[in-house]
Design an enzyme around this catalytic site. Structure first.
Site, PDB file in Angstrom:
ATOM      1  N   SER A   1       0.865  -1.180   0.000  1.00  0.00           N
ATOM      2  CA  SER A   1       0.000   0.000   0.000  1.00  0.00           C
ATOM      3  C   SER A   1       0.903   1.232   0.000  1.00  0.00           C
ATOM      4  CB  SER A   1      -0.847  -0.014   1.272  1.00  0.00           C
ATOM      5  OG  SER A   1      -1.449   1.232   1.499  1.00  0.00           O
TER       6      SER A   1
ATOM      7  N   TYR B   1      -2.490  -1.650  10.517  1.00  0.00           N
ATOM      8  CA  TYR B   1      -2.550  -1.889   9.064  1.00  0.00           C
ATOM      9  C   TYR B   1      -1.278  -1.341   8.395  1.00  0.00           C
ATOM     10  CZ  TYR B   1      -4.002  -1.421   4.177  1.00  0.00           C
ATOM     11  OH  TYR B   1      -4.066  -1.501   2.806  1.00  0.00           O
TER      12      TYR B   1
HETATM   13  N1  LIG Z   1      -8.702  -0.394  -1.601  1.00  0.00           N
HETATM   14  C1  LIG Z   1      -7.714   0.382  -1.203  1.00  0.00           C
HETATM   15  O1  LIG Z   1      -7.889   1.606  -1.027  1.00  0.00           O
HETATM   16  C2  LIG Z   1      -6.349  -0.205  -0.985  1.00  0.00           C
HETATM   17  C3  LIG Z   1      -5.263   0.672  -0.885  1.00  0.00           C
HETATM   18  C4  LIG Z   1      -3.994   0.151  -0.692  1.00  0.00           C
HETATM   19  C5  LIG Z   1      -3.817  -1.205  -0.608  1.00  0.00           C
HETATM   20  N2  LIG Z   1      -4.885  -2.039  -0.703  1.00  0.00           N
HETATM   21  C6  LIG Z   1      -4.633  -3.489  -0.562  1.00  0.00           C
HETATM   22  O2  LIG Z   1      -5.121  -4.157  -1.700  1.00  0.00           O
HETATM   23  C7  LIG Z   1      -5.413  -5.508  -1.360  1.00  0.00           C
HETATM   24  C8  LIG Z   1      -6.779  -5.870  -1.922  1.00  0.00           C
HETATM   25  O3  LIG Z   1      -7.768  -5.093  -1.295  1.00  0.00           O
HETATM   26  P1  LIG Z   1      -9.052  -4.537  -2.049  1.00  0.00           P
HETATM   27  O4  LIG Z   1      -8.964  -3.075  -2.057  1.00  0.00           O
HETATM   28  O5  LIG Z   1      -9.248  -5.244  -3.328  1.00  0.00           O
HETATM   29  O6  LIG Z   1     -10.168  -4.931  -0.967  1.00  0.00           O
HETATM   30  P2  LIG Z   1     -11.389  -5.951  -0.992  1.00  0.00           P
HETATM   31  O7  LIG Z   1     -12.308  -5.672  -2.125  1.00  0.00           O
HETATM   32  O8  LIG Z   1     -11.949  -5.906   0.395  1.00  0.00           O
HETATM   33  O9  LIG Z   1     -10.709  -7.365  -1.241  1.00  0.00           O
HETATM   34  C9  LIG Z   1     -10.037  -8.075  -0.237  1.00  0.00           C
HETATM   35  C10 LIG Z   1      -9.895  -9.519  -0.662  1.00  0.00           C
HETATM   36  O10 LIG Z   1      -9.229 -10.207   0.402  1.00  0.00           O
HETATM   37  C11 LIG Z   1      -9.992 -11.363   0.747  1.00  0.00           C
HETATM   38  N3  LIG Z   1      -9.902 -11.683   2.150  1.00  0.00           N
HETATM   39  C12 LIG Z   1     -10.267 -10.905   3.214  1.00  0.00           C
HETATM   40  N4  LIG Z   1     -10.141 -11.599   4.360  1.00  0.00           N
HETATM   41  C13 LIG Z   1      -9.701 -12.831   4.015  1.00  0.00           C
HETATM   42  C14 LIG Z   1      -9.409 -14.009   4.755  1.00  0.00           C
HETATM   43  N5  LIG Z   1      -9.582 -14.075   6.078  1.00  0.00           N
HETATM   44  N6  LIG Z   1      -8.974 -15.100   4.078  1.00  0.00           N
HETATM   45  C15 LIG Z   1      -8.831 -15.073   2.734  1.00  0.00           C
HETATM   46  N7  LIG Z   1      -9.104 -13.993   1.986  1.00  0.00           N
HETATM   47  C16 LIG Z   1      -9.537 -12.892   2.615  1.00  0.00           C
HETATM   48  C17 LIG Z   1     -11.425 -11.018   0.385  1.00  0.00           C
HETATM   49  O11 LIG Z   1     -12.147 -12.219   0.088  1.00  0.00           O
HETATM   50  P3  LIG Z   1     -13.227 -12.949   1.051  1.00  0.00           P
HETATM   51  O12 LIG Z   1     -13.897 -11.908   1.876  1.00  0.00           O
HETATM   52  O13 LIG Z   1     -14.124 -13.637   0.069  1.00  0.00           O
HETATM   53  O14 LIG Z   1     -12.423 -13.934   1.850  1.00  0.00           O
HETATM   54  C18 LIG Z   1     -11.232 -10.195  -0.877  1.00  0.00           C
HETATM   55  O15 LIG Z   1     -11.174 -11.037  -1.998  1.00  0.00           O
HETATM   56  C19 LIG Z   1      -5.304  -5.595   0.160  1.00  0.00           C
HETATM   57  O16 LIG Z   1      -4.078  -6.178   0.517  1.00  0.00           O
HETATM   58  C20 LIG Z   1      -5.345  -4.139   0.598  1.00  0.00           C
HETATM   59  O17 LIG Z   1      -4.662  -3.934   1.812  1.00  0.00           O
HETATM   60  C21 LIG Z   1      -6.137  -1.570  -0.891  1.00  0.00           C
END
Ligand SMILES: NC(=O)c1ccc[n+]([C@@H]2O[C@H](COP(=O)([O-])OP(=O)(O)OC[C@H]3O[C@@H](n4cnc5c(N)ncnc54)[C@H](OP(=O)(O)O)[C@@H]3O)[C@@H](O)[C@H]2O)c1
Length: 271
Positions: A147, A160
């Site tokens: 991130s 986080y």
């Molecule tokens: N969105 C942002 O602003 C942002 C910014 C910087 C970095 N990121 C990073 O990008 C990555 C993806 O996030 P996103 O933005 O795409 O969010 P998201 O839509 O909430 O996706 C998160 C994914 O992680 C999975 N996950 C959550 N808990 C889990 C568990 N206990 N076991 C297995 N899988 C799990 C979820 O699937 P299930 O719930 O089906 O298990 C989902 O597929 C993360 O590492 C996040 O920290 C996001």
């Protein structure tokens, strides 16, 4: 085009493929003819996505339901992914969670889960797959999703942010360790991205937040381009590139105050 031809027919593992950036990465890799091992808890979503991409791009897929907040799930995912002699050449450690707000606002169990998913499972999956990739010897790629918070200290996002600092330091060091091998390790460090993460992390976006938000499709495309170029780190979006370079120029206490101010202007936490 060259990348597409190179990656066609490979097998890729993507954790957190049921929504957001992980789902977009699956769509992008699927369109490049990459076979997919889709990992998350919501199996129905993984199966629907896999079936759709199989139909569209004539690829193979397998959906693996796993809760990466539990110890030993990473090992089970590795074993399922590599069963029947399957050679995996791409690992995307994308699953991640966070909570935004004052430290005492959330139960400690939430923080333990963050560390298990964002740090421990990510490291363990990387460990098993590096061994596997060294053994099969084919050109291989590991992408670890960090991130912008991997570079910044962000109040209200302390656990986080610290977990994402781990992702950066771990990925960049490993990239160097493996420099002369068949494996590259790339840190992919997005900033604010439209996905389920906002809601799940207890944030509500204010109007000003939208100015720098990116789509998960854009993040996935830029991230994967860097991955296949074997880059050490990729920060998608120019505002995020500016943000990650700020700490070089400001004293830490000013930086913390600035980050707190910017976040408070952009998002609120659920009381
Ligand atoms: N969105 C942002 O602003 C942002 C910014 C910087 C970095 N990121 C990073 O990008 C990555 C993806 O996030 P996103 O933005 O795409 O969010 P998201 O839509 O909430 O996706 C998160 C994914 O992680 C999975 N996950 C959550 N808990 C889990 C568990 N206990 N076991 C297995 N899988 C799990 C979820 O699937 P299930 O719930 O089906 O298990 C989902 O597929 C993360 O590492 C996040 O920290 C996001």
């Amino acid at each position: 085009m060259q990348t597409k031809q190179r990656s066609k027919g490979m097998w890729a593992v993507i954790t957190g493929a049921s929504s957001g950036i992980g789902e977009s990465m699956a769509r992008e890799l699927g369109s490049q003819g990459v076979n997919l091992l889709l990992v998350a808890r919501r199996l129905d979503r993984l199966k629907a996505l896999g079936a759709e991409l199989k139909e569209k791009h004539q690829i193979e897929y397998q959906a693996i339901d796993a809760d990466l907040s539990l110890p030993h799930e990473a090992k089970r995912v590795f074993e399922r992914a590599t069963e029947n002699g399957r050679h995996v050449q791409v690992l995307i450690n994308n699953a991640g969670i966070g909570v935004y707000g004052p430290f005492q606002h959330y139960p400690v169990e939430e923080y333990l889960k963050i560390i298990q998913i964002n740090v421990t499972s990510l490291m363990e999956l990387t460990y098993h797959f590096v061994g596997h990739m060294q053994k099969h010897g084919k050109v291989s790629y590991i992408g670890n999703v960090g991130s912008v918070a991997s570079y910044l200290s962000v109040p209200y996002f302390s656990v986080y942010g610290a977990s994402k600092h781990f992702v950066k330091e771990f990925s960049e060091s490993l990239n160097y360790d493996l420099k002369k091998s068949n494996i590259s390790v790339t840190l992919i460090a997005p900033g604010g991205t439209y996905s389920e993460f906002t809601e799940r992390s207890g944030q509500t976006l204010k109007k000003s937040a939208h100015a720098s938000m990116m789509t998960s499709q854009a993040v996935a495309q830029i991230g994967l381009e860097g991955l296949f170029k074997r880059r050490r780190a990729v920060v998608p979006g120019w505002t995020n590139c500016v943000a990650v370079n700020f700490p070089r120029f400001l004293p830490a206490k000013w930086m913390l105050a600035l980050n707190h101010l910017v976040m408070q202007k952009a998002v609120d936490y659920k009381k």
